[in-house]
Design a protein around this motif. Structure first.
Motif, short mmCIF file in Angstrom:
data_model
loop_
_atom_site.label_atom_id
_atom_site.label_comp_id
_atom_site.label_asym_id
_atom_site.label_seq_id
_atom_site.Cartn_x
_atom_site.Cartn_y
_atom_site.Cartn_z
N SER A 258 0.67 -1.11 -0.01
CA SER A 258 0.01 -0.19 0.10
C SER A 258 0.72 1.23 0.06
CB SER A 258 -0.81 -0.08 1.15
OG SER A 258 -1.77 -0.95 1.25
N SER B 9 2.01 3.87 -3.66
CA SER B 9 1.55 5.18 -3.43
C SER B 9 2.62 6.09 -4.37
CB SER B 9 1.58 6.01 -1.98
OG SER B 9 2.77 5.98 -1.55
N GLU C 74 3.96 8.78 -3.51
CA GLU C 74 5.00 9.38 -2.74
C GLU C 74 6.09 8.36 -2.68
OE1 GLU C 74 1.61 9.78 -2.00
OE2 GLU C 74 1.68 11.84 -2.08
N LYS D 245 -8.06 7.65 -10.94
CA LYS D 245 -7.80 6.83 -10.13
C LYS D 245 -7.49 5.38 -10.37
CE LYS D 245 -6.96 7.62 -6.21
NZ LYS D 245 -8.10 7.37 -5.27
N ASN E 108 -7.09 2.33 -7.62
CA ASN E 108 -6.63 2.15 -6.06
C ASN E 108 -6.44 0.71 -6.07
OD1 ASN E 108 -7.81 4.72 -5.94
ND2 ASN E 108 -10.02 3.81 -6.07
#
Length: 429
Positions: free
Chosen positions: A260, A264, A266, A286, A288
């Motif tokens: 997870s 991302s 980041e 998106k 997900n």
């Protein structure tokens, strides 16, 4: 509803009370109905061995049990609210087809040991699946640890950049974890592999039941000898099986957390297979990681099931109806847990690293521990070396591959000992 097995002449059945008593039992019994049929076959064979059934009667029962199993698989026989539970459904079917011969099937057994043996067979089947999936996941992780042994990956503690790590170390961690989980599932299976059939309601019966035969016929490793303990073990064995499942799901939860984070924007270290992601209903941009997030959440169902069963077991010896509620708990736990484990091997096979993003996340501070250890190896007391290495002025861009190669403590990047893990894995075959 068909005639209740326990109904006495003159006793009125209140439909509201009966609905409460039955609850979801007949629906839940679909989970181990085939195992209940299998155990009924073995019980009938045992009755023939001690003279309760003739050879012809046994043949009829076995034939009708086989037809019932096939009808159930094909959807021609539906276990529904017309029956009190799966056990009474089997008996009703045999009576319908065989008359008095069907009425003999329950000789020497209780629904107490009938549900115990069906549950025990079901747990063995599910634990074997847990062990197989953990072994498969470990195989994938170990293969990737070998292939990606020197791939630099940022290592974190407290979610802060810590040291240079490697693909080999990341994958080896999950390989060893899932090997341990497979071993635990296998050992738990051996623990629950005890035949309770023939303990009846927990006090035995005045017949020389062929318990050795049913133990062998049903593939159990041993007989559960003490009739009363067979009842006492209900719930205890289920919790043990859930604990084994939970150990694997805890590893899945932590692995899913890594993914997870790593998927991302980041971090951007990992790209998931497209089929393991979904889109947003409102945000066109998106993708997900919903599958990973639900895998992460799956442990909650296992923990809840264990708590539910544990709370049921505040009971004295002997059977108590409270234990009926343990069925739904184990079905929910293994349904959710195995659902997550089934998806894991392919996820591990097909996730893709983004090496350029991982390399870009390596900063000079992540070589400080290497520097401190190098100074200590040269003779400086480690605490002094630590202070010198803590000075940012001494930090410089490092070579991640060289850092990994120099990490030669057993189990670190320079000495992964993957052969040791491979031998443990091979022993599980």
């Amino acid at each position: 509803m068909t005639q209740l097995l326990w109904q006495k002449p003159g006793v009125k059945v209140d439909e509201r009370i009966q609905r409460f008593l039955a609850g979801e039992d007949v629906i839940l019994d679909r989970e181990f109905f085939l195992f209940d049929i299998e155990a009924s076959r073995a019980h009938a064979e045992g009755l023939q061995q001690i003279g309760i059934l003739t050879g012809e009667e046994l043949d009829g029962i076995k034939r009708e049990l086989s037809v019932l199993a096939e009808d159930f698989r094909a959807g021609r026989f539906v276990l529904d609210e017309q029956f009190e539970d799966g056990h009474s459904a089997i008996e009703a079917r045999l009576i319908e087809r065989l008359g008095d011969t069907g009425r003999r099937i329950h000789t020497g057994r209780s629904r107490n040991d009938q549900v115990l043996v069906a549950t025990r067979l079901w747990l063995k089947d599910r634990l074997a699946r847990v062990a197989a999936l953990c072994r498969e996941s470990a195989e994938v992780a170990l293969a990737r640890a070998t292939a990606e042994a020197s791939l630099p990956i940022p290592g974190y503690t407290h979610l802060q950049r810590a040291m240079v790590s490697s693909g080999g170390m990341w994958w080896a961690a999950w390989a060893e974890g899932f090997i341990d989980d497979a071993v635990r599932a296998r050992d738990t299976l051996a623990w629950v592999d005890a035949n309770p059939l023939g303990s009846a309601a927990g006090y035995g019966v005045n017949l020389p039941l062929a318990r050795d035969h049913t133990t062998q016929a049903l593939g159990f490793g041993r007989m559960q000898v003490a009739a009363t303990y067979a009842q006492l073990s209900r719930g205890k064995f289920e919790m043990g099986a859930i604990d084994a499942l939970g150990a694997a799901l805890l590893d899945v939860r932590r692995l899913a957390w890594d993914l997870s984070l790593f998927t991302s924007a980041e971090f951007g270290f990992v790209a998931l297979p497209a089929e393991y992601t979904t889109g947003s209903s409102i945000m066109p941009n998106k993708r997900n990681p919903d599958v990973v997030e639900l895998m992460r959440a799956s442990y909650s169902a296992v923990a809840a099931a264990r708590t539910e069963i544990e709370q049921l077991l505040s009971l004295p010896s002997g059977y108590h109806r409270d234990l009926q509620f343990s069925k739904g708990a184990i079905f929910h736990a293994f349904g959710r847990g195995l659902g997550a484990l089934e998806l894991l091997p392919d996820l591990l096979r097909n996730l893709e690293w983004r090496p350029e993003r991982m390399r870009a996340a390596l900063d000079p501070s992540m070589y400080a521990t290497d520097l401190a250890v190098d100074l200590a190896r040269q003779g400086m007391p480690f605490r002094d070396a630590y202070k010198q290495a803590a000075d940012p002025a001494r930090w410089a861009e490092g070579d991640p591959e060289a850092s990994l190669a120099s990490r030669v403590s057993p189990g670190a990047a320079g000495d992964l000992r993957l052969d040791v893990l491979q031998r443990r894995l091979d022993a599980l075959q």
